[in-house]
Design an enzyme around this catalytic site. Structure first.
Site, short mmCIF file in Angstrom:
data_model
loop_
_atom_site.label_atom_id
_atom_site.label_comp_id
_atom_site.label_asym_id
_atom_site.label_seq_id
_atom_site.Cartn_x
_atom_site.Cartn_y
_atom_site.Cartn_z
CD GLU A 175 -2.66 -0.84 2.70
OE1 GLU A 175 -3.89 -0.89 2.61
OE2 GLU A 175 -2.06 -0.67 3.77
CG HIS B 23 -24.52 4.91 13.40
ND1 HIS B 23 -25.15 4.02 14.25
CD2 HIS B 23 -25.47 5.81 13.04
CE1 HIS B 23 -26.41 4.37 14.39
NE2 HIS B 23 -26.63 5.45 13.66
CG ASP C 161 -9.80 -3.89 12.23
OD1 ASP C 161 -9.32 -3.26 13.21
OD2 ASP C 161 -9.19 -4.81 11.66
CG ASP D 136 -6.27 -4.61 7.23
OD1 ASP D 136 -6.89 -5.37 6.47
OD2 ASP D 136 -5.69 -5.00 8.27
#
Length: 140
Positions: A48, A96, A110, A128
């Site tokens: 990345e 949310h 995460d 990720d």
């Protein structure tokens, strides 16, 4: 769609024209395969773009949510029409928003990355994520 919803929300407008709520961007990753002909083996590498700034975990898929208990009293804030908010609250609201927008069938968590303030407007560069979907009565 989340960034568009934030940009067009009347209550999430900045009180000044010099700034606006941060956008959330997920970094692209690439897989490179290296062949070692002598050893007759192949290795894969996930790569990345390097993220500039302080790397922060905002939430996890085991219930952790970064908050005031973490002792970050110097968190960057912004004045919006709806009041003063911490910029990192936009990351929490994304989790949310996905949950509500998918009728409680999915959640993205995460969430981790950096708040990049090098450009004209701040943006969260995230990497990720975990995408959890509903299976019976639980996520996973």
């Amino acid at each position: 769609e989340f960034n568009h919803a934030v940009r067009t929300s009347r209550l999430l407008k900045s009180t000044t024209k010099e700034t606006r709520p941060p956008e959330l961007k997920f970094m692209l990753c690439h897989v490179y395969t290296i062949n070692n002909n002598e050893a007759k083996e192949e290795k894969g590498y996930l790569v990345e773009k390097m993220l500039p700034g302080k790397f922060t975990k905002y939430n996890s898929n085991n219930g952790y949510v970064k908050g005031s208990k973490d002792g970050d009293h110097n968190a960057r804030t912004m004045e919006l029409v709806s009041g003063k908010v911490k910029l990192e609250e936009f990351v929490q609201s994304f989790s949310h928003w996905v949950y509500e927008h998918t009728n409680h069938e999915m959640i993205v968590c995460d969430l981790q990355g950096v708040l990049n303030e090098e450009g004209r407007f701040p943006e969260f560069q995230l990497t990720d994520p975990a995408i959890c979907t509903r299976k019976g009565q639980r996520y996973g």
